[in-house]
Design a protein around this motif. Structure first.
Motif, PDB file in Angstrom:
ATOM      1  N   SER A   6       0.860  -1.173   0.000  1.00 55.33           N
ATOM      2  CA  SER A   6       0.000   0.000   0.000  1.00 55.33           C
ATOM      3  C   SER A   6       0.900   1.228   0.000  1.00 55.33           C
ATOM      4  O   SER A   6       2.076   1.159   0.364  1.00 55.33           O
ATOM      5  CB  SER A   6      -0.891   0.010   1.246  1.00 55.33           C
ATOM      6  OG  SER A   6      -0.104   0.260   2.398  1.00 55.33           O
ATOM      7  N   GLU A   7       0.365   2.355  -0.422  1.00 50.87           N
ATOM      8  CA  GLU A   7       1.157   3.589  -0.502  1.00 50.87           C
ATOM      9  C   GLU A   7       1.831   3.908   0.825  1.00 50.87           C
ATOM     10  O   GLU A   7       3.034   4.148   0.880  1.00 50.87           O
ATOM     11  CB  GLU A   7       0.257   4.755  -0.936  1.00 50.87           C
ATOM     12  CG  GLU A   7       0.987   6.059  -1.133  1.00 50.87           C
ATOM     13  CD  GLU A   7       1.830   6.086  -2.394  1.00 50.87           C
ATOM     14  OE1 GLU A   7       2.756   6.903  -2.440  1.00 50.87           O
ATOM     15  OE2 GLU A   7       1.576   5.304  -3.321  1.00 50.87           O
ATOM     16  N   THR A   8       1.079   3.863   1.924  1.00 54.76           N
ATOM     17  CA  THR A   8       1.659   4.234   3.220  1.00 54.76           C
ATOM     18  C   THR A   8       2.655   3.186   3.713  1.00 54.76           C
ATOM     19  O   THR A   8       3.708   3.540   4.242  1.00 54.76           O
ATOM     20  CB  THR A   8       0.563   4.466   4.287  1.00 54.76           C
ATOM     21  OG1 THR A   8      -0.251   3.299   4.377  1.00 54.76           O
ATOM     22  CG2 THR A   8      -0.280   5.678   3.955  1.00 54.76           C
ATOM     23  N   LEU A   9       2.366   1.898   3.530  1.00 51.98           N
ATOM     24  CA  LEU A   9       3.299   0.856   3.947  1.00 51.98           C
ATOM     25  C   LEU A   9       4.567   0.914   3.094  1.00 51.98           C
ATOM     26  O   LEU A   9       5.677   0.750   3.612  1.00 51.98           O
ATOM     27  CB  LEU A   9       2.661  -0.529   3.861  1.00 51.98           C
ATOM     28  CG  LEU A   9       3.538  -1.689   4.338  1.00 51.98           C
ATOM     29  CD1 LEU A   9       3.928  -1.505   5.803  1.00 51.98           C
ATOM     30  CD2 LEU A   9       2.826  -3.018   4.127  1.00 51.98           C
ATOM     31  N   GLY A  10       4.427   1.170   1.819  1.00 56.43           N
ATOM     32  CA  GLY A  10       5.594   1.274   0.939  1.00 56.43           C
ATOM     33  C   GLY A  10       6.510   2.410   1.352  1.00 56.43           C
ATOM     34  O   GLY A  10       7.734   2.262   1.382  1.00 56.43           O
ATOM     35  N   VAL A  11       5.936   3.550   1.682  1.00 60.32           N
ATOM     36  CA  VAL A  11       6.743   4.693   2.129  1.00 60.32           C
ATOM     37  C   VAL A  11       7.412   4.352   3.459  1.00 60.32           C
ATOM     38  O   VAL A  11       8.605   4.620   3.659  1.00 60.32           O
ATOM     39  CB  VAL A  11       5.882   5.976   2.238  1.00 60.32           C
ATOM     40  CG1 VAL A  11       6.634   7.087   2.961  1.00 60.32           C
ATOM     41  CG2 VAL A  11       5.449   6.443   0.852  1.00 60.32           C
ATOM     42  N   PHE A  12       6.675   3.736   4.372  1.00 60.11           N
ATOM     43  CA  PHE A  12       7.237   3.341   5.668  1.00 60.11           C
ATOM     44  C   PHE A  12       8.443   2.424   5.473  1.00 60.11           C
ATOM     45  O   PHE A  12       9.516   2.636   6.051  1.00 60.11           O
ATOM     46  CB  PHE A  12       6.150   2.661   6.505  1.00 60.11           C
ATOM     47  CG  PHE A  12       6.669   1.973   7.730  1.00 60.11           C
ATOM     48  CD1 PHE A  12       7.256   2.698   8.766  1.00 60.11           C
ATOM     49  CD2 PHE A  12       6.566   0.596   7.860  1.00 60.11           C
ATOM     50  CE1 PHE A  12       7.736   2.052   9.898  1.00 60.11           C
ATOM     51  CE2 PHE A  12       7.039  -0.045   8.996  1.00 60.11           C
ATOM     52  CZ  PHE A  12       7.626   0.678  10.011  1.00 60.11           C
ATOM     53  N   GLU A  13       8.287   1.393   4.656  1.00 59.97           N
ATOM     54  CA  GLU A  13       9.382   0.446   4.452  1.00 59.97           C
ATOM     55  C   GLU A  13      10.557   1.095   3.714  1.00 59.97           C
ATOM     56  O   GLU A  13      11.722   0.787   4.004  1.00 59.97           O
ATOM     57  CB  GLU A  13       8.883  -0.786   3.709  1.00 59.97           C
ATOM     58  CG  GLU A  13       8.006  -1.656   4.603  1.00 59.97           C
ATOM     59  CD  GLU A  13       7.584  -2.950   3.956  1.00 59.97           C
ATOM     60  OE1 GLU A  13       7.546  -3.024   2.708  1.00 59.97           O
ATOM     61  OE2 GLU A  13       7.283  -3.901   4.699  1.00 59.97           O
ATOM     62  N   ALA A  14      10.271   1.987   2.784  1.00 61.21           N
ATOM     63  CA  ALA A  14      11.348   2.696   2.085  1.00 61.21           C
ATOM     64  C   ALA A  14      12.137   3.554   3.069  1.00 61.21           C
ATOM     65  O   ALA A  14      13.376   3.598   3.022  1.00 61.21           O
ATOM     66  CB  ALA A  14      10.767   3.567   0.968  1.00 61.21           C
ATOM     67  N   LEU A  15      11.435   4.220   3.965  1.00 63.91           N
ATOM     68  CA  LEU A  15      12.106   5.049   4.968  1.00 63.91           C
ATOM     69  C   LEU A  15      12.952   4.191   5.907  1.00 63.91           C
ATOM     70  O   LEU A  15      14.043   4.599   6.315  1.00 63.91           O
ATOM     71  CB  LEU A  15      11.080   5.870   5.749  1.00 63.91           C
ATOM     72  CG  LEU A  15      10.425   6.998   4.962  1.00 63.91           C
ATOM     73  CD1 LEU A  15       9.210   7.529   5.695  1.00 63.91           C
ATOM     74  CD2 LEU A  15      11.427   8.107   4.678  1.00 63.91           C
TER      75      LEU A  15
END
Length: 156
Positions: free
Chosen positions: A87-96
């Motif tokens: 998901s957009e938010t999970l993807g950003v979290f994992e990228a960070l």
């Protein structure tokens, strides 16, 4: 040339390639959001660190490994592909989270280069302590964004 140093520096150079790909993903993912400006600045910083690392390698007689650089690009691309499935938010979290780990690695790079710099007179004018402090500031800023993204993606 010490093979260990050659391998270590090339690994970090390859990691910087992956980090740039990851930050480019974050730039695209945060269009129109306040964090976007931060990620654009972070990309410039990583590119500057990458240039410095290249210069240090050259001055120490270490040849950049094209194969490892390609591997860094592939790893960054593979990470981005995996993040697109989230998901957009999970993807950003994992990228960070990946980015924070990479910046911690950069911090440790600067620390060890400071330790061995007496063996490299050509590095005497490099302020590795400042570079390490800058990496701590970058990591902490990314960590703050990671925690916020974690709350958004893991609770809601």
């Amino acid at each position: 040339m010490n093979k260990g140093l050659q391998s270590y520096l090339n690994d970090h150079l390859a990691g910087s390639e992956g980090a740039i790909k990851l930050v480019e993903h974050l730039i695209k993912s945060t269009q129109g959001e306040p964090g976007n400006v931060f990620f654009k600045g972070l990309k410039r910083t990583i590119k500057g660190d990458q240039k410095l690392l290249n210069d240090l390698m050259e001055s120490a007689g270490v040849k950049p490994s094209a194969l490892l650089r390609i591997a860094g690009n592939v790893a960054g691309s593979a990470s981005r592909l995996k993040l697109k499935w989230e998901s957009e938010t999970l993807g950003v979290f994992e990228a960070l989270e990946m980015l924070a780990l990479g910046i911690q690695g950069k911090r440790l790079l600067w620390r060890i280069l400071d330790e061995i710099s007496p063996h490299f007179p050509q590095w005497q004018n490099i302020d590795f302590i400042k570079l390490e402090r800058d990496a701590v500031v970058q990591r902490d800023a990314v960590e703050n964004l990671r925690r916020e993204a974690g709350r958004d993606s893991l609770v809601c």
